[in-house]
Motif scaffolding. Structure first.
Motif, PDB file in Angstrom:
ATOM      1  N   UNK A  54       0.907  -1.169   0.038  1.00  0.00           N
ATOM      2  CA  UNK A  54       0.046   0.008  -0.108  1.00  0.00           C
ATOM      3  C   UNK A  54       0.784   1.102  -0.259  1.00  0.00           C
ATOM      4  N   UNK A  55       1.773   1.249   0.962  1.00  0.00           N
ATOM      5  CA  UNK A  55       2.703   2.346   0.728  1.00  0.00           C
ATOM      6  C   UNK A  55       3.630   2.418  -0.502  1.00  0.00           C
ATOM      7  N   UNK A  56       3.895   1.564  -1.123  1.00  0.00           N
ATOM      8  CA  UNK A  56       4.594   1.594  -2.429  1.00  0.00           C
ATOM      9  C   UNK A  56       3.705   2.062  -3.470  1.00  0.00           C
ATOM     10  N   UNK A  59       3.064   6.043  -2.827  1.00  0.00           N
ATOM     11  CA  UNK A  59       4.438   6.656  -3.235  1.00  0.00           C
ATOM     12  C   UNK A  59       4.462   6.761  -4.907  1.00  0.00           C
ATOM     13  N   UNK A  60       4.107   5.699  -5.576  1.00  0.00           N
ATOM     14  CA  UNK A  60       4.006   5.858  -6.851  1.00  0.00           C
ATOM     15  C   UNK A  60       3.095   6.853  -7.358  1.00  0.00           C
ATOM     16  N   UNK A  61       1.854   6.968  -6.759  1.00  0.00           N
ATOM     17  CA  UNK A  61       0.809   7.931  -7.296  1.00  0.00           C
ATOM     18  C   UNK A  61       1.324   9.562  -6.986  1.00  0.00           C
ATOM     19  N   UNK A  65       2.103  12.135 -10.026  1.00  0.00           N
ATOM     20  CA  UNK A  65       1.675  13.368  -9.707  1.00  0.00           C
ATOM     21  C   UNK A  65       2.689  14.635  -9.705  1.00  0.00           C
ATOM     22  N   UNK A  66       3.916  14.321  -9.392  1.00  0.00           N
ATOM     23  CA  UNK A  66       4.888  15.287  -9.307  1.00  0.00           C
ATOM     24  C   UNK A  66       5.545  15.296 -10.547  1.00  0.00           C
ATOM     25  N   UNK A  67       5.842  14.270 -11.345  1.00  0.00           N
ATOM     26  CA  UNK A  67       6.560  14.338 -12.555  1.00  0.00           C
ATOM     27  C   UNK A  67       5.733  15.085 -13.497  1.00  0.00           C
ATOM     28  N   UNK A  68       4.414  14.620 -13.514  1.00  0.00           N
ATOM     29  CA  UNK A  68       3.367  15.157 -14.648  1.00  0.00           C
ATOM     30  C   UNK A  68       2.699  16.338 -14.241  1.00  0.00           C
ATOM     31  N   UNK A 298      -0.088  11.939   4.756  1.00  0.00           N
ATOM     32  CA  UNK A 298      -0.382  10.641   3.739  1.00  0.00           C
ATOM     33  C   UNK A 298       1.132  10.059   3.341  1.00  0.00           C
ATOM     34  N   UNK A 299       2.080  11.036   2.741  1.00  0.00           N
ATOM     35  CA  UNK A 299       3.431  10.689   1.867  1.00  0.00           C
ATOM     36  C   UNK A 299       4.387  10.098   2.956  1.00  0.00           C
TER      37      UNK A 299
END
Length: 321
Positions: A54-56, A59-61, A65-68, A298-299
């Motif tokens: 769940x944490x991974x 983090x991917x989300x 969001x940060x990249x795009x 959350x992060x």
């Protein structure tokens, strides 16, 4: 007496010269196969660890969001409209659908600023951990393996840095250098390498007395080869776990410095500065401080869940046969 010359066929010479190349290719194929098997085994264990998985995923989300961010933000995060000042979220009374999380005190879209704030927090956290890891692991390997004056100097310097509270030390560095993205990374890394140094040094002291290191010395391998190819692969799991957990701490430190006005700067959206700006509006515009705080919570929680899961998966001392 005439000397006889012995000629070696060219085919035999070419075959002899190609044998080391074939052996190297064979070893490379074996290493790639082992790497693929280890990655598959890691993914299977991660899928069996619900909290780490769940944490991974969270983090991917955040990373996506940060990249795009420039392509997915609904509004301009830097320009606001005073007519939308303190506009509530869309689900609250008086909210508008195009402003999902409402607007801040200057009429800027809060969702867009939170997404851009993820770029700052993740970027500062990741880079500061990478710099700290590179310095700490390198110094820890050398100090634990060679000992002597190098170990004494770095160990005493690390003890000196540990005497200062992290936030106060980072505040002092930022007051000297001034706000800025790279200044913030330098301030966090200046003391962040100490934990990696102490961990790597202790692990190296333990590993250098084991039989595989003695066998490598007996086979004629150099000190640098032994440190990088023998000792480091056996302690890298501890370094990865520490780096994951320290990234969450670095993100909190960045938010704390931004909250105090010594972060990346006032013009760049950062979660800490957004929380600080919304304090005076907590009674009538709670979303300005609360929503960036929830994004930060959350992060960091997801990073800690992943770090704890990686410790359970990667640390062989926690495995029960």
């Amino acid at each position: 007496m005439d000397s006889k010359r012995i000629s070696i066929p060219s085919s035999q010479t070419a075959g002899t010269a190609s044998q080391p190349l074939q052996q190297n290719m064979y070893l490379l194929a074996i290493k790639l196969r082992l790497l693929r098997q280890n990655c598959q085994s890691f993914l299977r264990q991660l899928c069996r660890h619900p909290s780490a998985l769940l944490g991974a995923l969270v983090i991917i989300l955040y990373l996506l969001a940060a990249v795009f961010a420039p392509y997915i933000i609904p509004q301009d995060p830097f320009i606001g409209q005073l007519g939308n000042r303190l506009l509530p979220p869309s689900w609250a009374e008086g909210g508008q659908p195009e402003y999902l999380l409402g607007c801040d005190e200057l009429g800027r879209d809060l969702l867009s600023r939170i997404i851009y704030g993820a770029r700052v927090s993740i970027g500062v956290g990741f880079l500061s951990v990478m710099v700290s890891m590179a310095i700490g692991v390198t110094a820890g390997l050398a100090a634990g393996y060679f000992r002597g004056w190098f170990d004494e100097v770095f160990s005493r310097f690390a003890d000196l840095l540990l005497a200062f509270p992290y936030l106060i030390f980072a505040l002092g560095v930022m007051m000297v250098t001034g706000p800025g993205f790279w200044n913030l990374i330098m301030a966090l890394s200046f003391k962040g390498w100490v934990e990696f140094f102490r961990l790597t040094r202790g692990e190296t002291l333990s590993e250098k007395t084991k039989e595989y290191v003695e066998a490598a010395k007996a086979s004629g391998q150099g000190d640098l080869t032994i440190m990088l190819s023998e000792i480091l692969p056996n302690i890298v799991h501890s370094v990865i776990v520490l780096g994951t957990l320290r990234m969450g701490y670095m993100i909190i430190m960045e938010a704390s410095l931004s909250f105090l006005g010594l972060g990346v700067g006032t013009r760049i959206p950062a979660w800490g500065s957004m929380i600080a700006n919304g304090r005076q509006f907590m009674l009538n515009a709670w979303w300005i401080s609360t929503l960036p705080g929830l994004a930060l919570l959350i992060l960091v929680l997801s990073i800690n869940l992943l770090g704890e899961g990686l410790r359970d998966i990667l640390d062989p001392r926690l495995k029960i046969d």
